[in-house]
Design an enzyme around this catalytic site. Sequence first.
Site, PDB file in Angstrom:
ATOM      1  N   ALA A 129      16.776  61.575  -7.669  1.00 55.15           N
ATOM      2  CA  ALA A 129      15.664  62.130  -6.908  1.00 55.15           C
ATOM      3  C   ALA A 129      16.184  63.369  -6.182  1.00 55.15           C
ATOM      4  O   ALA A 129      17.391  63.490  -5.944  1.00 55.15           O
ATOM      5  CB  ALA A 129      15.149  61.098  -5.920  1.00 55.15           C
ATOM      6  N   GLY A 165      17.872  58.044  -9.175  1.00 53.21           N
ATOM      7  CA  GLY A 165      16.577  58.029  -9.851  1.00 53.21           C
ATOM      8  C   GLY A 165      16.683  58.341 -11.337  1.00 53.21           C
ATOM      9  O   GLY A 165      15.803  57.963 -12.116  1.00 53.21           O
ATOM     10  N   GLU A 175      17.511  55.148 -12.876  1.00 53.14           N
ATOM     11  CA  GLU A 175      16.331  54.286 -12.726  1.00 53.14           C
ATOM     12  C   GLU A 175      15.225  54.652 -13.716  1.00 53.14           C
ATOM     13  O   GLU A 175      14.564  53.770 -14.258  1.00 53.14           O
ATOM     14  CB  GLU A 175      15.826  54.357 -11.282  1.00 53.14           C
ATOM     15  CG  GLU A 175      16.778  53.658 -10.306  1.00 53.14           C
ATOM     16  CD  GLU A 175      16.458  53.967  -8.851  1.00 53.14           C
ATOM     17  OE1 GLU A 175      16.350  55.155  -8.489  1.00 53.14           O
ATOM     18  OE2 GLU A 175      16.323  53.012  -8.068  1.00 53.14           O
ATOM     19  N   GLU A 200      23.192  55.702  -4.143  1.00 55.31           N
ATOM     20  CA  GLU A 200      22.344  55.822  -2.948  1.00 55.31           C
ATOM     21  C   GLU A 200      23.014  55.369  -1.654  1.00 55.31           C
ATOM     22  O   GLU A 200      22.782  55.962  -0.600  1.00 55.31           O
ATOM     23  CB  GLU A 200      21.028  55.044  -3.144  1.00 55.31           C
ATOM     24  CG  GLU A 200      20.031  55.710  -4.077  1.00 55.31           C
ATOM     25  CD  GLU A 200      20.257  55.365  -5.550  1.00 55.31           C
ATOM     26  OE1 GLU A 200      21.321  54.795  -5.890  1.00 55.31           O
ATOM     27  OE2 GLU A 200      19.359  55.668  -6.353  1.00 55.31           O
TER      28      GLU A 200
END
Length: 261
Positions: free
Chosen positions: A63, A108, A111, A131
């Site tokens: 992200a 992300g 993911e 993270e």
Amino acid sequence: MEFVLYEVKGAVGIITINREKALNALNSTVLEELDKTLDAVNLEEIRCLILTGAGQKSFVAGADIGEMSSLTKEEGEAFGKKGNDVFRKLETFPIPVIAAINGFALGGGCEIAMSCDIRICSDNAVFGQPEVGLGITPGFGGTQRLPRLVGTGMAKQMIYTGRNIKADEAYRIGLVNAVYTQEELMAQAEKMAAGIAKNAPIAVRNCKKAINDGLDTDMDQAIVIEEKLFGDCFETEDQKYGMAFFLDKNKEKVKEPFKNC
Ligand code: DAK
């Protein structure tokens, strides 16, 4: 679209996250454009999707940390929902999605790859959920999908340590199905997608639904889900044609493409 490309090759749709300068990091615009791209896929024509990243270095480096850095609690939740909705759309998309992971798949990025049905990668790919080093938990389903894919112990190790792993280790733990050179990766993804696309489309869709829905429940209910989706196939032209073709003893016959009905 600014950051998402969509190309059609026969019955295969190729979605490319195209934000190479930021290693294809997922900002709000990328997530919105991915959502719109999925909504626009013509399911009459397309039987399998490939998701990849632009360039030779990164699939998706996570992200967008710049965008996330100043979020309030409410904005963080809204950003998380935007991502989760798109990832879930990919996961439950009616046709299979292959992630062709061509480099970094971090946070992300790992993911979104896990939201796809099948993962293959290039030998320079790097996976991780870093993270906790940024002061957050994985927010796009990493705590849920990683243990389901690689087992609880390995997922906890990856998430708690935030350590990245290379392609060969990702293969060893079952996070990816195969590793290719960077040059081979897309050709192999397209070959696999074409192989899926030539099979009876309604049967393939029903397989995806049976596997996904079945994994969300216990075996007694899961087997009923399979029974129903199996039964549905007997209302299709493709089942009638596929079985009649097998039973026809004429060795000269040539198999026609399935009609998706
Ligand atoms: N976000 C924004 N920009 C990024 C980025 C990222 N994740 N990753 C790379 N970039 C940008 C860099 O800032 C740099 O931009 P410029 O300086 O050129 O403008 C450019 O891409 C090239 O990166 P580097 O110069 O760093 O390239 P290197 O080869 O040196 O290093 C790297 C590559 C991938 C090792 C490094 O860029 C890196 O460590 N990137 C960050 C990887 C990372 O930590 N990813 C996880 C992000 S956290 C949530 C939902 C979801 C999430 C969280 C919450 N909610 C529920 C709200 C998800 C979180 C994450 O994904």
